[in-house]
Write a protein that holds these residues in place. Structure first.
Motif, PDB file in Angstrom:
ATOM      1  N   TYR A 133       0.873  -1.178   0.000  1.00 51.92           N
ATOM      2  CA  TYR A 133       0.000   0.000   0.000  1.00 51.92           C
ATOM      3  C   TYR A 133       0.906   1.224   0.000  1.00 51.92           C
ATOM      4  O   TYR A 133       1.618   1.478   0.971  1.00 51.92           O
ATOM      5  CB  TYR A 133      -0.890  -0.002   1.241  1.00 51.92           C
ATOM      6  N   LEU A 134       0.885   1.999  -1.109  1.00 58.75           N
ATOM      7  CA  LEU A 134       1.791   3.133  -1.260  1.00 58.75           C
ATOM      8  C   LEU A 134       1.075   4.433  -0.935  1.00 58.75           C
ATOM      9  O   LEU A 134       0.003   4.708  -1.473  1.00 58.75           O
ATOM     10  CB  LEU A 134       2.323   3.204  -2.698  1.00 58.75           C
ATOM     11  N   THR A 135       1.682   5.237  -0.068  1.00 64.54           N
ATOM     12  CA  THR A 135       1.144   6.562   0.222  1.00 64.54           C
ATOM     13  C   THR A 135       1.890   7.607  -0.600  1.00 64.54           C
ATOM     14  O   THR A 135       2.976   7.346  -1.113  1.00 64.54           O
ATOM     15  CB  THR A 135       1.298   6.920   1.705  1.00 64.54           C
ATOM     16  N   GLY A 136       1.308   8.800  -0.678  1.00 66.97           N
ATOM     17  CA  GLY A 136       1.908   9.877  -1.457  1.00 66.97           C
ATOM     18  C   GLY A 136       1.115  10.183  -2.709  1.00 66.97           C
ATOM     19  O   GLY A 136       1.531  10.968  -3.555  1.00 66.97           O
ATOM     20  N   LEU A 137      -0.054   9.565  -2.827  1.00 67.94           N
ATOM     21  CA  LEU A 137      -0.917   9.778  -3.991  1.00 67.94           C
ATOM     22  C   LEU A 137      -1.436  11.222  -3.986  1.00 67.94           C
ATOM     23  O   LEU A 137      -1.934  11.694  -2.964  1.00 67.94           O
ATOM     24  CB  LEU A 137      -2.093   8.795  -3.920  1.00 67.94           C
ATOM     25  N   PRO A 138      -1.307  11.933  -5.129  1.00 69.04           N
ATOM     26  CA  PRO A 138      -1.837  13.308  -5.177  1.00 69.04           C
ATOM     27  C   PRO A 138      -3.332  13.323  -4.840  1.00 69.04           C
ATOM     28  O   PRO A 138      -4.064  12.416  -5.246  1.00 69.04           O
ATOM     29  CB  PRO A 138      -1.608  13.724  -6.635  1.00 69.04           C
ATOM     30  N   PRO A 139      -3.791  14.334  -4.088  1.00 64.22           N
ATOM     31  CA  PRO A 139      -5.176  14.364  -3.591  1.00 64.22           C
ATOM     32  C   PRO A 139      -6.233  14.237  -4.690  1.00 64.22           C
ATOM     33  O   PRO A 139      -7.289  13.646  -4.447  1.00 64.22           O
ATOM     34  CB  PRO A 139      -5.277  15.719  -2.893  1.00 64.22           C
ATOM     35  N   GLN A 140      -5.966  14.770  -5.922  1.00 64.30           N
ATOM     36  CA  GLN A 140      -6.981  14.642  -6.986  1.00 64.30           C
ATOM     37  C   GLN A 140      -7.272  13.190  -7.317  1.00 64.30           C
ATOM     38  O   GLN A 140      -8.296  12.858  -7.897  1.00 64.30           O
ATOM     39  CB  GLN A 140      -6.521  15.330  -8.287  1.00 64.30           C
ATOM     40  N   LEU A 141      -6.306  12.309  -6.982  1.00 61.45           N
ATOM     41  CA  LEU A 141      -6.466  10.891  -7.331  1.00 61.45           C
ATOM     42  C   LEU A 141      -6.980  10.054  -6.152  1.00 61.45           C
ATOM     43  O   LEU A 141      -7.082   8.841  -6.249  1.00 61.45           O
ATOM     44  CB  LEU A 141      -5.138  10.313  -7.844  1.00 61.45           C
ATOM     45  N   HIS A 142      -7.295  10.726  -5.040  1.00 58.04           N
ATOM     46  CA  HIS A 142      -7.943   9.993  -3.942  1.00 58.04           C
ATOM     47  C   HIS A 142      -9.380   9.713  -4.349  1.00 58.04           C
ATOM     48  O   HIS A 142     -10.227  10.606  -4.325  1.00 58.04           O
ATOM     49  CB  HIS A 142      -7.924  10.819  -2.642  1.00 58.04           C
ATOM     50  N   GLN A 143      -9.655   8.474  -4.749  1.00 55.95           N
ATOM     51  CA  GLN A 143     -10.973   8.136  -5.286  1.00 55.95           C
ATOM     52  C   GLN A 143     -11.449   6.813  -4.704  1.00 55.95           C
ATOM     53  O   GLN A 143     -10.641   5.974  -4.326  1.00 55.95           O
ATOM     54  CB  GLN A 143     -10.898   8.043  -6.820  1.00 55.95           C
ATOM     55  N   PRO A 144     -12.771   6.636  -4.656  1.00 56.33           N
ATOM     56  CA  PRO A 144     -13.286   5.388  -4.072  1.00 56.33           C
ATOM     57  C   PRO A 144     -12.993   4.175  -4.952  1.00 56.33           C
ATOM     58  O   PRO A 144     -12.622   4.309  -6.122  1.00 56.33           O
ATOM     59  CB  PRO A 144     -14.790   5.636  -3.976  1.00 56.33           C
ATOM     60  N   ARG A 145     -13.188   3.024  -4.349  1.00 56.82           N
ATOM     61  CA  ARG A 145     -13.096   1.787  -5.114  1.00 56.82           C
ATOM     62  C   ARG A 145     -14.243   1.699  -6.108  1.00 56.82           C
ATOM     63  O   ARG A 145     -15.221   2.446  -6.022  1.00 56.82           O
ATOM     64  CB  ARG A 145     -13.200   0.587  -4.165  1.00 56.82           C
ATOM     65  N   LEU A 146     -14.135   0.764  -7.031  1.00 59.49           N
ATOM     66  CA  LEU A 146     -15.224   0.505  -7.971  1.00 59.49           C
ATOM     67  C   LEU A 146     -16.459   0.050  -7.198  1.00 59.49           C
ATOM     68  O   LEU A 146     -16.346  -0.605  -6.161  1.00 59.49           O
ATOM     69  CB  LEU A 146     -14.816  -0.577  -8.961  1.00 59.49           C
ATOM     70  N   ASP A 147     -17.645   0.411  -7.717  1.00 53.97           N
ATOM     71  CA  ASP A 147     -18.881  -0.037  -7.063  1.00 53.97           C
ATOM     72  C   ASP A 147     -18.945  -1.556  -7.008  1.00 53.97           C
ATOM     73  O   ASP A 147     -19.438  -2.142  -6.056  1.00 53.97           O
ATOM     74  CB  ASP A 147     -20.105   0.495  -7.827  1.00 53.97           C
ATOM     75  N   SER A 148     -18.460  -2.177  -8.055  1.00 53.99           N
ATOM     76  CA  SER A 148     -18.502  -3.636  -8.123  1.00 53.99           C
ATOM     77  C   SER A 148     -17.089  -4.134  -8.428  1.00 53.99           C
ATOM     78  O   SER A 148     -16.551  -3.847  -9.492  1.00 53.99           O
ATOM     79  CB  SER A 148     -19.486  -4.034  -9.223  1.00 53.99           C
ATOM     80  N   PRO A 149     -16.468  -4.855  -7.479  1.00 55.44           N
ATOM     81  CA  PRO A 149     -15.086  -5.277  -7.714  1.00 55.44           C
ATOM     82  C   PRO A 149     -14.969  -6.275  -8.868  1.00 55.44           C
ATOM     83  O   PRO A 149     -15.912  -6.998  -9.175  1.00 55.44           O
ATOM     84  CB  PRO A 149     -14.684  -5.950  -6.389  1.00 55.44           C
ATOM     85  N   ARG A 150     -13.819  -6.254  -9.528  1.00 57.36           N
ATOM     86  CA  ARG A 150     -13.571  -7.233 -10.590  1.00 57.36           C
ATOM     87  C   ARG A 150     -13.272  -8.591  -9.953  1.00 57.36           C
ATOM     88  O   ARG A 150     -12.599  -8.666  -8.928  1.00 57.36           O
ATOM     89  CB  ARG A 150     -12.360  -6.812 -11.419  1.00 57.36           C
ATOM     90  N   THR A 151     -13.742  -9.659 -10.605  1.00 56.72           N
ATOM     91  CA  THR A 151     -13.430 -10.986 -10.083  1.00 56.72           C
ATOM     92  C   THR A 151     -11.976 -11.333 -10.366  1.00 56.72           C
ATOM     93  O   THR A 151     -11.377 -12.142  -9.679  1.00 56.72           O
ATOM     94  CB  THR A 151     -14.336 -12.057 -10.708  1.00 56.72           C
ATOM     95  N   LYS A 152     -11.400 -10.715 -11.411  1.00 57.32           N
ATOM     96  CA  LYS A 152      -9.991 -10.989 -11.686  1.00 57.32           C
ATOM     97  C   LYS A 152      -9.301  -9.727 -12.180  1.00 57.32           C
ATOM     98  O   LYS A 152      -9.605  -9.222 -13.256  1.00 57.32           O
ATOM     99  CB  LYS A 152      -9.852 -12.101 -12.723  1.00 57.32           C
TER     100      LYS A 152
END
Lengths: 208, 283
Positions: A133-152
């Motif tokens: 888990y890498l920190t340092g992501l620019p704030p504009q890219l702080h975004q939620p996970r997908l509504d429905s996760p991919r199975t693969k």
């Protein structure tokens, strides 16, 4: 006291929570404090496991020395980095690039530029071997996970979720928004150093 | 000529296990290793191996193998029938196999997991210092199949034999448990644990022993993922506890009400579905 839970011992701004006879869970307030605790303990002799996570550090073994070391740790200071620097080449053609750009209100090229220009640090590993888990992501890219996760999610996928970015060491289910992919080997259990990324490492992504 | 054994039949599940790869949780790597290390190290001692040598871990027995070279084997764990070339032999004893002999391990009378040590140890490549199969993350050799040929290491001199009664898995387990680290998520965790009764679910595996029974009442919500130890008792929102065994994930987000004493964990690892489980909280 008979019916009370084991009250965590408070030491400064830390909670020390007992985790069986030979381990402690050190709870702090932020990822920076996690890094400070990990750095303060990493060179102690006799430690069997030292596992940083989002708000805690799990430490197994040498508990007497651990308690002593925790008395003097300065949580306000980011530990001096003496870690390795790792560069990961990425082909930015991920299936969620357009979604990420739209969510941030910028172009896809700007998303790539933001992601590839930042410097990251491995805060902790988990989920799968070698998944950092890498920190340092620019704030504009702080975004939620997908509504429905991919199975693969294919091996080598590079994605974002919340305040983190990561690369998938192997194909697993996953809900992170995918920006691209890397060919680099992130985890090889037969290698002398199996995981490319370890807690504390500095990481950069470059356009492949 | 290299020594080996050939698997003829696996039974429900046959894995290569040693004492695992602890110390790698910070890389996201589970400890893995034998669920009943007591039985594994005993089997190794009986055939003159180092206690760390790799053995076979069988789920409900059912394995047949052929010795491709002369070797000594020992079967440990719960009491079980052992046959060499269809003749009865003893578990918990060193048994000699000549080249071409077959060893058949029956279904244990109680419990779940039997261990087969072979002199020289199973010499498949190590990954992160261990030959154990990790079923959660896929590290180590694949689960065994019929016709697999397993290379053996060089045997050492035979050690003195232990004299050991086989383990009998009881119908009811009383398991000592240390409260914490998240017992404060539960109203009176100690009483809830002490008064509850559970049975082992048939959805249990090497990741964890799942328990069905008294619903543990806890706060709603989740904790940001935190490190997990082997023996941690996680309580998901449905209140049914899961005791983490050797292939457990290194981090998790459900509160851990307590940690099972390490010396008693192997009894949970040997508990068949339907076994009654009670906890004895240690404060």
């Amino acid at each position: 006291m008979f019916n009370n839970p084991t009250i965590p011992r408070i030491m400064g701004h830390m909670f020390l929570r007992r985790c069986g006879p030979d381990a402690l869970l050190v709870e702090v307030g932020s990822l920076t404090e996690v890094a400070a605790v990990r750095a303060a303990l990493q060179d102690l002799d006799g430690i069997e496991e030292l596992v940083p996570a989002a708000r805690t550090v799990l430490v197994k073994g040498a508990l007497h020395d651990v308690r002593d070391a925790l008395k003097t740790v300065d949580l306000t200071r980011k530990p001096e980095s003496r870690s390795r620097e790792v560069t990961i080449p990425v082909v930015y053609d991920g299936p969620d690039l357009a979604l990420v750009a739209e969510t941030a209100g910028i172009t896809e090229d700007e998303v790539v530029k933001l992601h590839a220009e930042a410097t990251y640090e491995v805060a902790f590993c988990g989920f799968a071997p070698g998944f950092g888990y890498l920190t340092g992501l620019p704030p504009q890219l702080h975004q939620p996970r997908l509504d429905s996760p991919r199975t693969k999610v294919p091996q080598g996928s590079v994605g974002i979720a919340g305040e983190f970015t990561a690369a998938y060491p192997r194909a697993t289910p996953g809900g992170w928004r995918l920006l691209g992919r890397t060919e680099i080997t992130l985890f090889d259990p037969r290698a002398g150093q199996p995981a490319l990324l370890q807690p504390g490492d500095q990481v950069r992504f470059v356009v492949a | 000529m290299s020594r080996s054994v050939t698997i003829l039949r696996t039974g429900p599940q046959a894995l290569v296990q040693d004492l695992g790869r602890p110390g790698n949780a910070h890389l996201g790597v589970p400890p893995s290793g034998a669920v009943d290390p007591h039985s594994l190290t005993l089997a190794n001692r009986l055939v003159g191996n180092a206690e760390t040598a790799a053995c076979l871990e069988l789920l409900l027995g059912g394995l047949t193998l052929r010795a491709d070279a002369s070797c000594t084997v020992a079967v440990t764990g719960p009491s079980t029938e052992v046959r060499v070339n269809d003749r009865l032999a003893d578990s918990h004893q060193p048994v000699h196999l000549s080249r071409g002999d077959t060893l058949a391990v029956g279904t244990p009378r109680t419990g779940l997991r039997t261990y087969v040590a072979i002199s020289g140890g199973i010499d498949v490549p190590a990954e992160l210092g261990s030959r154990s199969t990790d079923l959660l993350s896929g590290i180590g050799p694949d689960p065994l199949n019929a016709d697999d040929v397993l290379p053996l290491g060089t045997p050492g001199p035979a050690a003195g034999a232990d004299v050991v009664p086989p383990h009998h898995a009881p119908h009811t387990l009383v398991v000592p448990i240390f409260l914490g680290p998240r017992d404060d998520w539960f109203e009176d965790a100690e009483t809830q644990l002490r008064q509850g009764t559970w049975t082992v679910s048939d959805r249990s595996n090497r990741v964890g022993t799942r328990l069905n029974g008294t619903r543990l009442s806890r706060r709603d919500g989740e904790i940001p993922s935190e490190g997990m130890v082997t023996g941690a008792v996680q309580v998901p929102p449905d209140g049914q506890p899961v005791v983490f065994l050797n292939d457990h994930p290194t981090t998790g987000g459900y509160p851990v009400i307590g940690v099972v004493d390490r010396d008693h964990l192997r009894f949970l690892g040997q508990a068949r579905p339907g076994t009654t489980v009670r906890f004895r909280p240690l404060t």
